[in-house]
Enzyme design. Sequence first.
Site, short mmCIF file in Angstrom:
data_model
loop_
_atom_site.label_atom_id
_atom_site.label_comp_id
_atom_site.label_asym_id
_atom_site.label_seq_id
_atom_site.Cartn_x
_atom_site.Cartn_y
_atom_site.Cartn_z
N ASP A 1 36.36 49.17 46.44
CA ASP A 1 35.52 48.31 47.28
C ASP A 1 36.24 47.82 48.53
OD1 ASP A 1 33.16 48.39 45.82
OD2 ASP A 1 33.68 46.68 44.57
N ALA B 1 32.67 39.12 38.79
CA ALA B 1 31.23 38.93 38.90
C ALA B 1 30.49 40.14 39.46
CB ALA B 1 30.95 37.71 39.79
N GLY B 2 31.20 41.23 39.78
CA GLY B 2 30.54 42.38 40.40
C GLY B 2 30.24 42.15 41.86
N MET B 3 31.03 41.25 42.52
CA MET B 3 30.77 40.90 43.91
C MET B 3 31.99 41.15 44.80
SD MET B 3 28.64 37.40 43.19
CE MET B 3 28.27 37.11 44.91
N ALA B 4 32.99 41.86 44.30
CA ALA B 4 34.16 42.29 45.08
C ALA B 4 35.00 41.12 45.58
CB ALA B 4 33.74 43.19 46.24
N GLY B 5 35.11 40.05 44.79
CA GLY B 5 35.90 38.90 45.21
C GLY B 5 37.35 39.26 45.49
N GLY B 6 37.99 40.01 44.59
CA GLY B 6 39.38 40.42 44.80
C GLY B 6 39.52 41.39 45.95
N PRO C 1 32.37 33.77 42.53
CA PRO C 1 32.60 33.87 41.08
C PRO C 1 33.55 34.99 40.73
CG PRO C 1 30.26 33.53 41.54
CD PRO C 1 30.93 33.76 42.86
N LYS D 1 30.19 40.67 48.41
CA LYS D 1 29.22 41.74 48.67
C LYS D 1 28.23 41.84 47.52
CE LYS D 1 30.58 44.95 45.51
NZ LYS D 1 29.71 45.54 44.46
#
Length: 288
Positions: free
Chosen positions: A138, A99-104, A96, A14
């Site tokens: 998130d 990274a501030g992209m909610a991967g987890g 990444p 995201k």
Amino acid sequence: MARLNCVTVLAPAKLNLALDVVGLLPSGYHDLDMTMQAITLYERVVLRRSPYLNLRLPGSLVAPNNKNTAIKAALAFFDYTGLLAGVDITIYKNTPVRAGMAGGSTDAASTMFGVNRLFGLNLSMGKMMELGVRLGADVPYCVMRGTALAEGIGEKLTRITPVPHMWILIAKPQINVSTRLVYEQLDMGGIQKHPDIDGIIRAIEAQDVVRIAQSMGNVLENVTVPLYPVIETIKQDMLSHGAINAMMSGSGPTVFGIFPDEQTTLACQAFLKKKGDARQVYITENFN
């Protein structure tokens, strides 16, 4: 209905098209106002029936352990439903890390989707969002996906008009950022410009990519950018190579730019890869 033994779920990352902090909640957490968007940069989560609960992260530098959000999501699901079962989870990482992209968070959401389907439990999206907020702020959004307005700590979600097609370039510098540190150092009284959340929603409703990009804003840049100036460098490189606008996502350090067309996006990607400030540079699009 045939018994399923294996399910594969895509876990999209995201971006925050807008991120504002509007106050403090009684819990002590920051009260947020955000516009969220899923993108086509995703991980692949494969779930198989198993007598045990296992996690594999092939090719990832992150070691699998019981603190992983996918494991926590499976445990929360089994605990809520009372299902006595196990699952083998394999996550092919692509987003990444830190990274501030909610991967987890998207891995956790996709694990719940997958377990729900694998065992035919038919839990509603609302119930999975309710379980997800216990795992991370998130996660409810990552269950909903698409384009949404997020408030509170991010758990109060309103689906809004999907954004039109956008060419998006993602660049993560070789640093990691502590989200907790960023929020601890945020001086809300010192925020001079807040994102125009209503303006970006109107731009989305008008399906105007230029206005959407020009309306973007992230107050957490006030903290993260001075700590890591390479973020501003990447933003300026994107702008000088044709981005309509560029911004940090979440608490950082990932920078994303909205571009007018594929050719300009490709040219900027080539420049950033050659320059080397960001080794992880991806072209992606919105995932609605």
